[in-house]
Design an enzyme around this catalytic site. Sequence first.
Site, PDB file in Angstrom:
ATOM      1  N   CYS A   1       0.832  -1.198   0.000  1.00 22.52           N
ATOM      2  CA  CYS A   1       0.000   0.000   0.000  1.00 22.52           C
ATOM      3  C   CYS A   1       0.877   1.262   0.000  1.00 22.52           C
ATOM      4  O   CYS A   1       1.466   1.585  -1.023  1.00 22.52           O
ATOM      5  CB  CYS A   1      -0.971  -0.057   1.176  1.00 22.52           C
ATOM      6  SG  CYS A   1      -2.452   0.913   0.858  1.00 22.52           S
TER       7      CYS A   1
ATOM      8  N   HIS B   1      -3.414  -4.957   0.571  1.00 24.65           N
ATOM      9  CA  HIS B   1      -2.853  -5.541   1.801  1.00 24.65           C
ATOM     10  C   HIS B   1      -2.914  -7.074   1.730  1.00 24.65           C
ATOM     11  O   HIS B   1      -3.868  -7.677   2.225  1.00 24.65           O
ATOM     12  CB  HIS B   1      -3.645  -5.056   3.017  1.00 24.65           C
ATOM     13  CG  HIS B   1      -3.424  -3.613   3.330  1.00 24.65           C
ATOM     14  ND1 HIS B   1      -2.415  -3.181   4.158  1.00 24.65           N
ATOM     15  CD2 HIS B   1      -4.078  -2.509   2.911  1.00 24.65           C
ATOM     16  CE1 HIS B   1      -2.457  -1.861   4.248  1.00 24.65           C
ATOM     17  NE2 HIS B   1      -3.449  -1.425   3.499  1.00 24.65           N
TER      18      HIS B   1
ATOM     19  N   GLU C   1      -1.454  -9.150   3.437  1.00 17.63           N
ATOM     20  CA  GLU C   1      -1.354  -9.782   4.761  1.00 17.63           C
ATOM     21  C   GLU C   1      -2.715 -10.221   5.293  1.00 17.63           C
ATOM     22  O   GLU C   1      -2.793 -11.112   6.135  1.00 17.63           O
ATOM     23  CB  GLU C   1      -0.660  -8.848   5.765  1.00 17.63           C
ATOM     24  CG  GLU C   1      -1.415  -7.585   6.162  1.00 17.63           C
ATOM     25  CD  GLU C   1      -1.138  -6.381   5.263  1.00 17.63           C
ATOM     26  OE1 GLU C   1      -0.828  -6.587   4.061  1.00 17.63           O
ATOM     27  OE2 GLU C   1      -1.249  -5.240   5.743  1.00 17.63           O
TER      28      GLU C   1
HETATM   29  N1  GLN Z   1      -1.987   6.732   3.104  1.00 11.62           N
HETATM   30  C1  GLN Z   1      -2.078   6.011   1.884  1.00 11.62           C
HETATM   31  C2  GLN Z   1      -3.446   6.148   1.233  1.00 11.62           C
HETATM   32  O1  GLN Z   1      -4.389   6.510   1.873  1.00 11.62           O
HETATM   33  C3  GLN Z   1      -1.741   4.554   2.089  1.00 11.62           C
HETATM   34  C4  GLN Z   1      -2.717   3.848   2.974  1.00 11.62           C
HETATM   35  C5  GLN Z   1      -2.224   2.508   3.399  1.00 11.62           C
HETATM   36  O2  GLN Z   1      -1.033   2.229   3.345  1.00 11.62           O
HETATM   37  N2  GLN Z   1      -3.103   1.652   3.848  1.00 11.62           N
HETATM   38  O3  GLN Z   1      -3.589   5.868   0.065  1.00 11.62           O
END
Ligand code: GLN
Length: 522
Positions: free
Chosen positions: A374, A498, A500
Amino acid sequence: MSRYIFVTGGVVSSLGKGVSAASLGALLQSRGYSVHVRKFDPYLNVDPGTMSPLQHGEVYVTDDGFETDLDLGYYERFLGIKLSKNDSVSGGRIYWDVLNAERRGDYLGATVQMIPHVTNKIKDYIAVPTNTDFVICEIGGTVGDIEGKVFLESIRQFANEVGRRNVMFAHLTLAPYLEQSGELKTKPTQMSVRRLLENGIQADVLFVRSPRMLTPDERAKIGMFCNLPAKNVVTSMDVDNIYKIPLVYDEQDVFNIMAAHFGLPEASGDMSKIKKIEQYLMADLPVCTIGIVGKYFDVADAYKSLNEALFHASIQNNVRLKIKKIDAEKFNPEDCADVDGILVPGGFGARGVEGKIAAAKYARENNIPYMGICLGMQVAVIDFMRNVVGDNTANSTEFAKNCTPVIDIMHDCATENMGGTLRLGAYPCVIKPGTLAEKVYGANRISERHRHRYEVNIEYRDALEKNGMVISGMSPDGKLPEMIEIPTHKFFIAGQFHPEFQSNPFSGHPLFNSFIAAAKAE
Ligand code: GLN
């Protein structure tokens, strides 16, 4: 009809009700029964999405985009099941539903009361059909909490309605050990069971958390005070790894305790999947060190699923995982001198982001295996845009107003599925043939879970690709880059999602498995 097991807890919080509930599920599954798990949290937040990870650990995300408490992660990992928004129900949501119904006039002018209106609503959620043999419901909090009372009343009523033999009440307590007298004290357990009885609930089985196994005398004594045969008093031993708990329960014949209660045949189960983890934990293995460049380290459980996924991949790769926590705010390339792989996890807000960009750069320039999750993908793209493409004003609009917006909110992609403005839950991703991503997943279409607001800006695709970054995963409509990689690098891969949240201890997750494999080769 499904059979139900309600798991409550007493004496103190954090005894591991979630792990116990999941372990009961594992025992049932090992005997061929299907299970579903639900968590009821009596607190007044409408959902855990607004709760600070500083208090509650990570926010877990289900396929259907619901932000839940991290116990749902345990259930999905342990049991290989998929849960949804009906499986994480808070007191706040119950009252919200009831009060909305009242405003709509659904109650036709009746006086709206805890019993029956709130209790009926709770029972409705308990009874949402699952098509499984068993539904295990964990009731959050501890017996005696004011918020929890109406939940206990609801499960009491529920058992009365569906038949006492279709419902089992499991209660988790603590037997503190007094060092000086060398005694294990059973009184708190007796008091807790009595508290439950005040609510009309007789526990059918007790799981007593303790630093050592209870003796037969101790079990008999607790059973005598709590209306239970001694064999239904089970020790929930302190263990160094939660995956040992199903084995601890299996050795005490817990499946047969459940079978006797529900009138099912006794059976022994195949616990080999879990025993393999136990063997892994005992083996003497080479160490693999992964540097996580993040910023939520002082909060226990803030990276819960991530730590789990790395652990699962280490099982698959037969290495002993060592996690080096590298504070992004004070990032110094020397921190990475002794790591075998660098991982930049998800994150929100500008604090520490330059350190994360520097970490991606360091991994890229030094050919160290890199995995970005992410925000970890976004920083890799920012580094690439700045230092390879040569635009040093590149940034995310999350962190800078006047910049080359290589990471931005892609408004035209904001669909109704975006709870608030976050892209949440499972989305498909199309993988480009011939890429590392294809090799890792062994598939051309995958589904992964998201929780973010910003995206790689597709307008910079050509600039990135001409200079050697490959966008290896895309949303099916071709608008949102979902994965990137650098083919000239040993192992440099990142995803906007994600992964995970979809790892499990028995087979790991392809991305983590190959990341650890690459790091192990270092
Ligand atoms: N802050 C970033 C976004 O909102 C990444 C978010 C995250 O890593 N879950 O896109």
